[in-house]
Design a protein around this motif. Structure first.
Motif, mmCIF file in Angstrom:
data_model
loop_
_atom_site.group_PDB
_atom_site.id
_atom_site.type_symbol
_atom_site.label_atom_id
_atom_site.label_comp_id
_atom_site.label_asym_id
_atom_site.label_seq_id
_atom_site.Cartn_x
_atom_site.Cartn_y
_atom_site.Cartn_z
ATOM 1 N N PRO A 156 7.113 -15.341 -7.470
ATOM 2 C CA PRO A 156 7.762 -15.766 -6.222
ATOM 3 C C PRO A 156 8.850 -14.772 -5.810
ATOM 4 N N GLN A 157 9.120 -14.719 -4.507
ATOM 5 C CA GLN A 157 10.228 -13.920 -3.976
ATOM 6 C C GLN A 157 11.355 -14.868 -3.613
ATOM 7 N N THR A 158 12.579 -14.427 -3.847
ATOM 8 C CA THR A 158 13.729 -15.271 -3.569
ATOM 9 C C THR A 158 14.664 -14.570 -2.591
ATOM 10 N N LEU A 159 15.051 -15.309 -1.537
ATOM 11 C CA LEU A 159 15.952 -14.790 -0.515
ATOM 12 C C LEU A 159 17.229 -15.609 -0.487
ATOM 13 N N LEU A 160 18.353 -14.939 -0.392
ATOM 14 C CA LEU A 160 19.631 -15.602 -0.181
ATOM 15 C C LEU A 160 20.008 -15.397 1.281
ATOM 16 N N VAL A 161 20.396 -16.470 1.959
ATOM 17 C CA VAL A 161 20.712 -16.390 3.384
ATOM 18 C C VAL A 161 22.045 -17.077 3.637
ATOM 19 N N MET A 162 22.961 -16.349 4.278
ATOM 20 C CA MET A 162 24.243 -16.943 4.680
ATOM 21 C C MET A 162 24.562 -16.511 6.098
ATOM 22 N N SER A 163 25.530 -17.167 6.692
ATOM 23 C CA SER A 163 25.870 -16.877 8.077
ATOM 24 C C SER A 163 27.254 -17.416 8.403
ATOM 25 N N ASP A 164 27.782 -16.914 9.492
ATOM 26 C CA ASP A 164 28.995 -17.465 10.105
ATOM 27 C C ASP A 164 30.138 -17.637 9.108
ATOM 28 N N SER A 165 30.488 -16.542 8.437
ATOM 29 C CA SER A 165 31.601 -16.559 7.477
ATOM 30 C C SER A 165 32.950 -16.346 8.151
ATOM 31 N N HIS A 166 32.968 -15.941 9.389
ATOM 32 C CA HIS A 166 34.160 -15.860 10.235
ATOM 33 C C HIS A 166 35.417 -15.364 9.512
ATOM 34 N N GLY A 167 35.336 -14.125 9.031
ATOM 35 C CA GLY A 167 36.507 -13.470 8.448
ATOM 36 C C GLY A 167 36.741 -13.750 6.977
ATOM 37 N N ASP A 168 35.988 -14.646 6.386
ATOM 38 C CA ASP A 168 36.174 -14.985 4.972
ATOM 39 C C ASP A 168 35.364 -14.014 4.110
ATOM 40 N N ARG A 169 35.914 -12.830 3.915
ATOM 41 C CA ARG A 169 35.244 -11.790 3.132
ATOM 42 C C ARG A 169 35.060 -12.241 1.683
ATOM 43 N N ALA A 170 36.047 -12.971 1.160
ATOM 44 C CA ALA A 170 36.033 -13.372 -0.252
ATOM 45 C C ALA A 170 34.814 -14.228 -0.592
ATOM 46 N N ILE A 171 34.428 -15.157 0.282
ATOM 47 C CA ILE A 171 33.277 -16.009 -0.048
ATOM 48 C C ILE A 171 31.979 -15.220 0.018
ATOM 49 N N VAL A 172 31.888 -14.281 0.949
ATOM 50 C CA VAL A 172 30.688 -13.445 1.015
ATOM 51 C C VAL A 172 30.588 -12.599 -0.254
ATOM 52 N N GLN A 173 31.704 -12.034 -0.684
ATOM 53 C CA GLN A 173 31.734 -11.235 -1.909
ATOM 54 C C GLN A 173 31.359 -12.093 -3.118
ATOM 55 N N GLU A 174 31.895 -13.288 -3.178
ATOM 56 C CA GLU A 174 31.609 -14.194 -4.300
ATOM 57 C C GLU A 174 30.125 -14.544 -4.372
ATOM 58 N N VAL A 175 29.541 -14.883 -3.233
ATOM 59 C CA VAL A 175 28.118 -15.228 -3.197
ATOM 60 C C VAL A 175 27.280 -14.006 -3.569
ATOM 61 N N LYS A 176 27.634 -12.852 -3.013
ATOM 62 C CA LYS A 176 26.905 -11.620 -3.326
ATOM 63 C C LYS A 176 26.929 -11.340 -4.826
ATOM 64 N N GLU A 177 28.116 -11.377 -5.422
ATOM 65 C CA GLU A 177 28.242 -11.084 -6.854
ATOM 66 C C GLU A 177 27.485 -12.094 -7.714
ATOM 67 N N ARG A 178 27.481 -13.336 -7.292
ATOM 68 C CA ARG A 178 26.797 -14.382 -8.056
ATOM 69 C C ARG A 178 25.286 -14.153 -8.116
ATOM 70 N N TYR A 179 24.708 -13.634 -7.012
ATOM 71 C CA TYR A 179 23.255 -13.521 -6.917
ATOM 72 C C TYR A 179 22.722 -12.088 -7.024
ATOM 73 N N LEU A 180 23.603 -11.112 -7.124
ATOM 74 C CA LEU A 180 23.171 -9.718 -7.238
ATOM 75 C C LEU A 180 22.239 -9.557 -8.435
ATOM 76 N N GLY A 181 21.062 -9.023 -8.195
ATOM 77 C CA GLY A 181 20.077 -8.847 -9.253
ATOM 78 C C GLY A 181 19.262 -10.097 -9.564
ATOM 79 N N LYS A 182 19.608 -11.223 -8.930
ATOM 80 C CA LYS A 182 18.903 -12.481 -9.176
ATOM 81 C C LYS A 182 18.017 -12.902 -8.012
ATOM 82 N N VAL A 183 18.186 -12.251 -6.862
ATOM 83 C CA VAL A 183 17.356 -12.529 -5.688
ATOM 84 C C VAL A 183 16.722 -11.218 -5.235
ATOM 85 N N ASP A 184 15.648 -11.334 -4.487
ATOM 86 C CA ASP A 184 14.949 -10.142 -4.010
ATOM 87 C C ASP A 184 15.589 -9.539 -2.772
ATOM 88 N N ALA A 185 16.283 -10.345 -1.980
ATOM 89 C CA ALA A 185 16.953 -9.841 -0.780
ATOM 90 C C ALA A 185 18.062 -10.809 -0.375
#
Length: 176
Positions: free
Chosen positions: A6-35
């Protein structure tokens, strides 16, 4: 030969200036999802190193013109169309977004803008809005992102809150 993993995609949106949560989600799933995808309204600089390895489009609150308005990504046998949605008038009608997804032969169309999580099939395309990771709207008051797992015969969709816990009422399986 048919894909077996299976392929796994992580999708987020509308973070409106909250860089920290985008970074946190990215770090959590880096290497664990395909895109990884961000559907716009980050309000961050398009050249930010945060975007390395993430497909990202421009939202109506992104003033950096270096962001693309839309992307079409081919991942194996799956065509993914990505946009924020505001340029397609999704506040008023599905028609323009539906036509674009059909035109690019999208299996999955990712969008944001509405801040409301949704996964709906229209024609042959699965339309997915991950909700907003920062400012939810509508009946569901959770800040959410989505993970799609693409199997041969179905797509499994789970939404997660900022504590990375599954928001179970939105979990669904969509036949392919």
């Amino acid at each position: 030969m048919a894909r077996t993993e299976p392929q796994t995609l992580l999708v987020m949106s509308d973070s409106h200036g909250d860089r920290a949560i985008v970074q946190e989600v990215k770090e959590r799933y880096l290497g664990k999802v395909d895109a990884m995808f961000h559907n716009g309204d980050s309000e961050l600089d398009a050249k930010d190193s945060l975007w390395d390895g993430i497909y990202v489009v421009r939202g109506n609150c992104d003033y950096d013109s270096a962001y693309p308005n839309q992307l079409v990504v081919q991942l194996g046998d799956v065509t993914i169309a990505q946009t924020h949605g505001h340029l397609y008038g999704i506040n008023f009608s599905w028609m323009r977004l539906d036509y674009w997804a059909e035109e690019v032969e999208a299996d999955i169309c990712l969008y944001g803008h509405l801040h409301v999580p949704d996964a709906t099939v229209r024609g042959k395309t699965l339309f997915v809005n991950p909700g907003s990771i920062r400012q939810p709207r509508g009946m569901i008051k959770e800040c959410l992102y989505a993970i799609l797992t693409i199997f041969e015969d179905h797509i499994h969709i789970e939404y997660y809150n900022r504590d990375h816990q599954v928001y179970a009422p939105l979990t669904k399986d969509i036949p392919r």
